[in-house]
Write a protein that holds these residues in place. Structure first.
Motif, PDB file in Angstrom:
ATOM      1  N   PHE A 425       0.885  -1.171   0.000  1.00 35.78           N
ATOM      2  CA  PHE A 425       0.000   0.000   0.000  1.00 35.78           C
ATOM      3  C   PHE A 425       0.916   1.211   0.000  1.00 35.78           C
ATOM      4  O   PHE A 425       1.452   1.602   1.030  1.00 35.78           O
ATOM      5  N   GLY A 428       0.669   3.909   2.547  1.00 32.50           N
ATOM      6  CA  GLY A 428       0.147   3.412   3.813  1.00 32.50           C
ATOM      7  C   GLY A 428       1.012   3.758   5.005  1.00 32.50           C
ATOM      8  O   GLY A 428       2.231   3.904   4.905  1.00 32.50           O
ATOM      9  N   ASP A 432      -2.716   1.926   9.454  1.00 33.38           N
ATOM     10  CA  ASP A 432      -3.827   1.783   8.518  1.00 33.38           C
ATOM     11  C   ASP A 432      -4.389   0.364   8.556  1.00 33.38           C
ATOM     12  O   ASP A 432      -3.676  -0.607   8.857  1.00 33.38           O
ATOM     13  N   HIS A 483       5.463  -0.060   4.470  1.00 33.91           N
ATOM     14  CA  HIS A 483       4.076  -0.032   4.011  1.00 33.91           C
ATOM     15  C   HIS A 483       3.714  -1.322   3.256  1.00 33.91           C
ATOM     16  O   HIS A 483       3.112  -1.303   2.188  1.00 33.91           O
ATOM     17  N   ALA A 504      -7.819  -1.298   1.604  1.00 30.52           N
ATOM     18  CA  ALA A 504      -6.980  -0.540   2.545  1.00 30.52           C
ATOM     19  C   ALA A 504      -7.657   0.796   2.816  1.00 30.52           C
ATOM     20  O   ALA A 504      -8.062   1.499   1.885  1.00 30.52           O
ATOM     21  N   ASP A 506      -7.016   4.451   4.328  1.00 33.58           N
ATOM     22  CA  ASP A 506      -5.880   5.300   4.690  1.00 33.58           C
ATOM     23  C   ASP A 506      -6.211   6.218   5.864  1.00 33.58           C
ATOM     24  O   ASP A 506      -7.324   6.205   6.403  1.00 33.58           O
TER      25      ASP A 506
END
Length: 524
Positions: A425, A428, A432, A483, A504, A506
């Motif tokens: 991600f 990310g 998260d 991440h 995902a 954020d």
């Protein structure tokens, strides 16, 4: 004896007069947009003006007065009620550089030509605008071209994608405008002009004059091309501070550079913030990140002082580049930040990606996947009042490409596997939430971890295992990134086709998705 005393006093007075003068002038509304203050044009009161250390406000008639010494730059701190005029390359015009004798002699790359005696009035023109608390800024990391070919990659792969963009108030490049080639500044300016919006600049460690012995003069070519390297401006309800945060030569041993700030820069930040309302969003734009990279990359005392100075503000953000990977960092009390919530530092992706490496794409530019597995790209900083959201846009890809999935394409029925589902991600943060499901089943959590991105490892290994020369240049080795999220794959799936979905969420509450197709085949 009396003659000797008189001579000493005279030369002392002459030195002081040369070393420090007073700069005066007006900040005015330029109604006819000719850049000159005319009798009928009104001064603008209560606008901040600085010499890079002291900060004063204009009086009721728009007048200001400041001490100034040779090699200082005086600049206006744009208020949100007005815009700055720009030159032919869309570079904001908000400063006057005072170098009567020019930059130090014998620089490899040209600095500022002699500016001559200080004018009797140094005036700053501002243009009226409609105030809005909601706006978007376009942020580039390092363009960093080392050659004319790479300048063209920047133009074709990045600038052409945002050329003529609308609904964006201004842009900024976070340093390493060029790659050790200040003589490329003019060519770069001709390219960035095509975006079509005002564009601010941060100085990077590859934009410096390396043939100087004092940090004070490491920005001579940058100043000649773009203006002061440390300054500020307002837009909407946000206050932006641009910081040149490279100490060169490194004060520890005189070799290389070190992340940090000089005393005069910290004094400017302190004096400037005294005049900024505490309800504003404070955004710091810099090149070298505040976190430590590969050891002691930033002087601790300077980081702590900077964080202390912005602590009274409820909403703060800082953005950097430099590393050619993305990272979210949060600073708290243990780091010297005493705000009610942690200070967010976003180290953004770069237009040059991994220094213009990798395979050549259909548009003639290199893939330039960064060392954390993130694609090259840029950031849309969306601000509404004192709130913000940073949206990363991969260059040449759809805006919703925010997650790279690494997982097997084939599994064998009934055979246990050590393969994992890995999601990168790109923007990310460790806190998260990332979840997955298979064929519409139950959503399950994925675990955040730090490692090397496996998809990017494969990309790099192709260069080391190929028996056919590949166009382009081998990418850098992968770097550790935080991440990444992983999950074990079930080993009891019957033969068939499967869709793995990943979601995902954020830090701004936005939802990002990705899918991966996998097949389970019968055991041979």
């Amino acid at each position: 004896m009396r003659k000797l005393i008189f001579t000493a006093v005279f030369f002392t007075f002459a030195y002081v007069l040369h070393a420090q003068q007073t700069v005066k002038g007006f900040v005015f509304e330029d109604s006819n947009r000719n850049g000159k203050k005319e009798r009928r044009e009104n001064g603008i009161p209560n606008v901040a003006v600085s010499n890079g250390i002291e900060v004063v406000r204009t009086d009721s008639k728009g007048a200001y007065e400041l001490p100034i010494k040779e090699h200082q730059t005086v600049f206006v701190i744009k208020p949100s009620t007005h815009e700055l005029p720009v030159d032919k390359n869309n570079l904001p015009q908000f400063f006057y550089t005072h170098k009567p004798n020019g930059s130090p002699a014998n620089l490899k790359y040209a600095g500022v030509t002699p500016t001559g005696p200080l004018p009797s009035s140094v005036d700053f023109a501002l243009l009226p605008t409609t105030f809005s608390e909601k706006f978007t800024a376009l942020i580039f990391g390092d363009p960093q071209p080392y050659s004319l070919d790479e300048l063209d990659y920047f133009r074709k792969g990045i600038v052409s994608e945002v050329e003529g963009i609308t609904d964006v108030s201004f842009g900024a490049s976070l340093g390493d405008i060029v790659g050790d080639r200040p003589d490329f500044f003019n060519a770069y300016k001709e390219i960035i002009e095509k975006v079509g919006i005002p564009w601010f600049h941060v100085m990077g460690n590859h934009d410096m004059n390396f043939d100087v012995t004092s940090d004070e003069f490491s920005d001579e070519s940058f100043t000649a091309a773009f203006g002061p390297a440390t300054y500020a401006f307002n837009h909407g309800n946000a206050h932006f501070i641009v910081l040149e945060n490279i100490l060169y030569p490194d004060p520890r041993d005189g070799q290389g550079y070190w992340g940090g700030l000089r005393e005069d820069q910290l004094a400017f930040v302190e004096n400037n913030l005294k005049l900024v309302s505490k309800d504003k969003l404070v955004v710091l734009l810099m090149h070298i990140p505040l976190f430590e990279e590969n050891g002691d990359s930033f002087r601790d005392a300077d980081r702590e002082k900077l964080l202390e100075l912005i602590s009274p503000f409820a909403n703060t953000l800082s953005m950097s580049a430099h590393t050619h990977y993305m990272k979210q960092t949060f600073f708290g009390k243990e780091d010297g930040f005493y705000g009610s919530k942690a200070h967010h530092h976003f180290n953004v992706g770069t237009p040059s990606g991994d220094w213009y490496s990798g395979k050549i794409l259909a548009n003639g530019t290199p893939a330039s996947t960064m060392r954390d597995g993130s694609p090259k790209g840029y950031v849309f900083l969306e601000i509404d009042g004192s709130e913000y959201a940073a949206r990363y846009k991969p260059a040449g890809r759809a805006a919703d490409y925010q997650i790279q999935v690494h997982a097997p394409k084939i599994l064998v029925e009934g055979v246990r596997t050590t393969a994992q589902l890995v999601a990168n991600f790109f923007t990310g943060a460790a806190t998260d939430k990332v979840i997955f499901r298979i064929n519409g089943g139950e959503w399950k959590p994925m675990i955040n971890f730090e490692s090397l991105d496996p998809s990017f490892w494969l990309e790099v290994m192709e260069w080391d295992t190929t028996q056919t020369a590949l166009p382009g240049r081998r990418p850098s080795n992968p770097a550790l990134t935080d991440h990444l999220w992983r999950a074990a794959l079930p080993s009891n799936l019957p033969a068939g086709d499967y869709t793995i979905e990943i979601q995902a969420t954020d830090m701004y509450g936005a939802l990002h998705t990705a899918t991966h197709q996998m097949r389970v085949v019968p055991k041979p």
